[in-house]
Design a protein around this motif. Structure first.
Motif, PDB file in Angstrom:
ATOM      1  N   UNK A 102       0.717  -1.431   0.061  1.00 11.27           N
ATOM      2  CA  UNK A 102       0.035   0.028   0.157  1.00 11.27           C
ATOM      3  C   UNK A 102       0.959   1.195  -0.038  1.00 11.27           C
ATOM      4  N   UNK A 103       2.110   1.066  -0.459  1.00  7.43           N
ATOM      5  CA  UNK A 103       3.064   2.224  -0.370  1.00  7.43           C
ATOM      6  C   UNK A 103       2.626   3.064  -1.631  1.00  7.43           C
ATOM      7  N   UNK A 104       2.623   4.333  -1.672  1.00 12.34           N
ATOM      8  CA  UNK A 104       2.578   5.101  -2.781  1.00 12.34           C
ATOM      9  C   UNK A 104       4.059   5.545  -3.514  1.00 12.34           C
ATOM     10  N   UNK A 105       3.973   5.233  -4.598  1.00 10.83           N
ATOM     11  CA  UNK A 105       5.210   5.385  -5.325  1.00 10.83           C
ATOM     12  C   UNK A 105       5.481   6.633  -6.316  1.00 10.83           C
ATOM     13  N   UNK A 106       6.498   7.223  -6.351  1.00  8.37           N
ATOM     14  CA  UNK A 106       6.691   8.413  -7.299  1.00  8.37           C
ATOM     15  C   UNK A 106       8.315   8.264  -7.563  1.00  8.37           C
ATOM     16  N   UNK A 107       8.515   9.222  -8.839  1.00  7.62           N
ATOM     17  CA  UNK A 107       9.782   9.377  -9.062  1.00  7.62           C
ATOM     18  C   UNK A 107      10.113  10.926  -9.332  1.00  7.62           C
ATOM     19  N   UNK A 108      11.193  11.316  -8.961  1.00  6.25           N
ATOM     20  CA  UNK A 108      11.807  12.815  -9.086  1.00  6.25           C
ATOM     21  C   UNK A 108      13.068  12.752  -9.438  1.00  6.25           C
ATOM     22  N   UNK A 109      13.199  13.107 -10.795  1.00  2.00           N
ATOM     23  CA  UNK A 109      14.624  13.072 -11.537  1.00  2.00           C
ATOM     24  C   UNK A 109      15.109  14.244 -12.330  1.00  2.00           C
ATOM     25  N   UNK A 110      16.112  14.441 -12.737  1.00  2.00           N
ATOM     26  CA  UNK A 110      16.533  15.554 -13.430  1.00  2.00           C
ATOM     27  C   UNK A 110      16.446  15.048 -15.007  1.00  2.00           C
ATOM     28  N   UNK A 111      16.139  13.902 -15.331  1.00  2.00           N
ATOM     29  CA  UNK A 111      16.066  13.534 -16.666  1.00  2.00           C
ATOM     30  C   UNK A 111      14.695  13.878 -17.318  1.00  2.00           C
ATOM     31  N   UNK A 112      14.697  14.292 -18.404  1.00  2.00           N
ATOM     32  CA  UNK A 112      13.366  14.615 -18.997  1.00  2.00           C
ATOM     33  C   UNK A 112      12.294  13.696 -18.929  1.00  2.00           C
ATOM     34  N   UNK A 113      11.057  14.288 -18.516  1.00  2.00           N
ATOM     35  CA  UNK A 113       9.996  13.412 -17.928  1.00  2.00           C
ATOM     36  C   UNK A 113       9.673  12.242 -19.074  1.00  2.00           C
ATOM     37  N   UNK A 114       9.547  12.672 -20.353  1.00  2.00           N
ATOM     38  CA  UNK A 114       9.245  11.732 -21.261  1.00  2.00           C
ATOM     39  C   UNK A 114      10.145  10.639 -21.446  1.00  2.00           C
ATOM     40  N   UNK A 115      11.440  11.003 -21.163  1.00  2.00           N
ATOM     41  CA  UNK A 115      12.238   9.972 -21.266  1.00  2.00           C
ATOM     42  C   UNK A 115      12.198   8.873 -20.041  1.00  2.00           C
ATOM     43  N   UNK A 116      12.016   9.394 -18.860  1.00  2.00           N
ATOM     44  CA  UNK A 116      11.629   8.389 -18.004  1.00  2.00           C
ATOM     45  C   UNK A 116      10.193   7.483 -18.067  1.00  2.00           C
ATOM     46  N   UNK A 117       9.287   8.230 -18.703  1.00  2.00           N
ATOM     47  CA  UNK A 117       8.237   7.526 -19.055  1.00  2.00           C
ATOM     48  C   UNK A 117       8.222   6.407 -19.960  1.00  2.00           C
ATOM     49  N   UNK A 118       9.232   6.674 -21.034  1.00  2.00           N
ATOM     50  CA  UNK A 118       9.324   5.602 -22.012  1.00  2.00           C
ATOM     51  C   UNK A 118      10.178   4.679 -21.363  1.00  2.00           C
ATOM     52  N   UNK A 119      10.849   4.582 -20.299  1.00  2.00           N
ATOM     53  CA  UNK A 119      11.707   3.536 -19.950  1.00  2.00           C
ATOM     54  C   UNK A 119      10.779   2.783 -18.815  1.00  2.00           C
ATOM     55  N   UNK A 120       9.837   3.629 -18.103  1.00  2.00           N
ATOM     56  CA  UNK A 120       8.980   3.079 -17.038  1.00  2.00           C
ATOM     57  C   UNK A 120       7.960   2.048 -18.042  1.00  2.00           C
ATOM     58  N   UNK A 121       7.430   2.601 -19.244  1.00  2.00           N
ATOM     59  CA  UNK A 121       6.379   1.929 -19.969  1.00  2.00           C
ATOM     60  C   UNK A 121       7.018   0.621 -20.622  1.00  2.00           C
ATOM     61  N   UNK A 122       8.379   0.637 -20.827  1.00  2.00           N
ATOM     62  CA  UNK A 122       9.124  -0.598 -21.230  1.00  2.00           C
ATOM     63  C   UNK A 122       9.434  -1.649 -20.333  1.00  2.00           C
ATOM     64  N   UNK A 123       9.783  -1.205 -19.149  1.00  2.00           N
ATOM     65  CA  UNK A 123      10.239  -2.126 -18.154  1.00  2.00           C
ATOM     66  C   UNK A 123       9.247  -2.191 -16.839  1.00  2.00           C
ATOM     67  N   UNK A 124       8.648  -1.256 -16.600  1.00  2.00           N
ATOM     68  CA  UNK A 124       7.873  -1.208 -15.198  1.00  2.00           C
ATOM     69  C   UNK A 124       6.590  -0.788 -15.385  1.00  2.00           C
ATOM     70  N   UNK A 125       5.985  -1.427 -16.584  1.00  2.00           N
ATOM     71  CA  UNK A 125       4.771  -1.186 -16.852  1.00  2.00           C
ATOM     72  C   UNK A 125       3.484  -1.531 -16.068  1.00  2.00           C
ATOM     73  N   UNK A 126       3.754  -2.484 -15.144  1.00  2.00           N
ATOM     74  CA  UNK A 126       2.900  -3.184 -14.160  1.00  2.00           C
ATOM     75  C   UNK A 126       2.950  -2.440 -12.975  1.00  2.00           C
TER      76      UNK A 126
END
Length: 214
Positions: A102-126
């Motif tokens: 039940x832990x809430x999860x988030x990412x805060x990075x200096x990488x461009x958001x769209x780049x992070x989202x592309x990796x998340x969609x590929x490897x952490x989609x679930x």
């Protein structure tokens, strides 16, 4: 026990530096600038892309060179296969275990958001991330607490309920500026000085140790 886990991306969840260095060196070669080693590039990490480029270019960091080189690098990087950029071992499993608790999860990075989202969609989609706060020209980058503050507000929790998990001095300063606790991982791009920082609750060797705080 904490309710919100805010993760840094590069060096914490993903091992991504080798593909970045490769693209940087391709772009540096285009301009006839000296290339960098993996270690030299890691030594330039911490800020947003403009700050990293400035440190890498050194004496060649004129305003014109900065903008031109950055555009060339981004074109090369976004067009590359990034085959060496993968989640660190155990990263996916720990995220799913936190989610099951039940832990809430988030990412805060200096990488461009769209780049992070592309990796998340590929490897952490679930994995269900409440928020992904990447580099946005309208929002100050780490170590500004702006991204963490936005995540905490969206989560509806107190700063005491949140913890920032990163790998570098920038992450420590971000957590400190936001008033949240901080864990540092030793498998990323940090160093002994970061591991021994007084603000850090603990510098951990194994991803499973994150669960001790939830």
């Amino acid at each position: 026990m904490k309710k919100l886990a805010i993760f840094d991306f590069d060096g914490t969840l993903f091992d991504s530096v080798d593909d970045v260095v490769k693209s940087f060196n391709e772009a540096l070669t285009v301009y006839g600038f000296p290339t960098v080693t993996r270690e030299e590039y890691i030594g330039s990490l911490g800020g947003n892309i403009d700050e990293i480029v400035s440190l890498v270019l050194k004496d060649n960091a004129t305003p014109e060179n900065l903008e031109s080189f950055k555009n060339t690098y981004l074109k090369i990087y976004y067009g590359s296969k990034k085959e060496n950029s993968l989640p660190f071992p155990g990263a996916h499993d720990i995220l799913k275990e936190l989610e099951s608790r039940g832990v809430l999860l988030a990412i805060n990075s200096n990488r461009f958001t769209d780049s992070i989202e592309s990796f998340v969609e590929k490897f952490l989609e679930d994995v269900d991330f409440l928020s992904i706060e990447g580099h946005d020209f309208d929002i100050p980058t780490k170590p500004s607490p702006a991204g963490v503050n936005r995540i905490i507000e969206k989560a509806g929790v107190s700063v005491e309920d949140a913890i920032f998990i990163g790998d570098s001095s920038t992450d420590i300063e971000t957590a400190k500026n936001a008033g949240v606790d901080c864990l540092i991982v030793k498998w990323g791009y940090g160093n002994e000085k970061d591991f021994e920082n007084d603000y850090v609750l603990e510098a951990i060797d194994d991803v499973s140790e994150i669960l001790n705080y939830f």
